[in-house]
Design a protein around this motif. Sequence first.
Motif, PDB file in Angstrom:
ATOM      1  N   CYS A  36       0.854  -1.183   0.000  1.00 37.46           N
ATOM      2  CA  CYS A  36       0.000   0.000   0.000  1.00 37.46           C
ATOM      3  C   CYS A  36       0.895   1.239   0.000  1.00 37.46           C
ATOM      4  O   CYS A  36       1.848   1.328   0.778  1.00 37.46           O
ATOM      5  CB  CYS A  36      -0.897  -0.025   1.230  1.00 37.46           C
ATOM      6  N   ILE A  43      -0.090  -5.946   0.602  1.00 36.74           N
ATOM      7  CA  ILE A  43      -1.432  -6.289   0.112  1.00 36.74           C
ATOM      8  C   ILE A  43      -1.384  -7.751  -0.310  1.00 36.74           C
ATOM      9  O   ILE A  43      -0.708  -8.110  -1.267  1.00 36.74           O
ATOM     10  CB  ILE A  43      -1.838  -5.385  -1.064  1.00 36.74           C
ATOM     11  N   SER A  50      -8.685  -4.070  -2.111  1.00 37.20           N
ATOM     12  CA  SER A  50      -7.601  -3.154  -2.480  1.00 37.20           C
ATOM     13  C   SER A  50      -7.775  -2.686  -3.919  1.00 37.20           C
ATOM     14  O   SER A  50      -8.421  -3.342  -4.725  1.00 37.20           O
ATOM     15  CB  SER A  50      -6.251  -3.843  -2.314  1.00 37.20           C
ATOM     16  N   ILE A  74      -3.748   1.156  -3.022  1.00 36.88           N
ATOM     17  CA  ILE A  74      -4.348   1.442  -1.718  1.00 36.88           C
ATOM     18  C   ILE A  74      -4.923   0.134  -1.185  1.00 36.88           C
ATOM     19  O   ILE A  74      -5.663  -0.555  -1.888  1.00 36.88           O
ATOM     20  CB  ILE A  74      -5.463   2.508  -1.821  1.00 36.88           C
ATOM     21  N   SER A  75      -4.601  -0.211   0.053  1.00 38.27           N
ATOM     22  CA  SER A  75      -5.038  -1.480   0.629  1.00 38.27           C
ATOM     23  C   SER A  75      -6.521  -1.438   0.997  1.00 38.27           C
ATOM     24  O   SER A  75      -7.111  -0.371   1.178  1.00 38.27           O
ATOM     25  CB  SER A  75      -4.211  -1.811   1.868  1.00 38.27           C
TER      26      SER A  75
END
Length: 98
Positions: A36, A43, A50, A74-75
């Motif tokens: 992330c 991740i 995600s 982005i997780s």
Amino acid sequence: FRHIMEAGRIRNQDSKMRGTINQDNKLTDIYLPRKCDYTDRIITSKDHASIQLSIADVNEDGTINLGKTSTITISGFVRSTGEGDAALQKVLRERKLV
């Protein structure tokens, strides 16, 4: 929550997963997990919440340069806390894409 998530970012700004490279400069890992960009968490393959965004650069004449893209991950953890939009905005500003 925000101060906990930011602690990993301050500690490791340049910690992209690189993997194992052999003598011929070839990647030897079968699976290379992503990280992330906001929290620096790994991740996993089971994190179906995600996201990964690929943003293409624009040339001087307004055409899209698909050869040069910026990838942002982005997780699912960040998204589940409701901080996904703030995290994306912060990463975009740090990379000077906004």
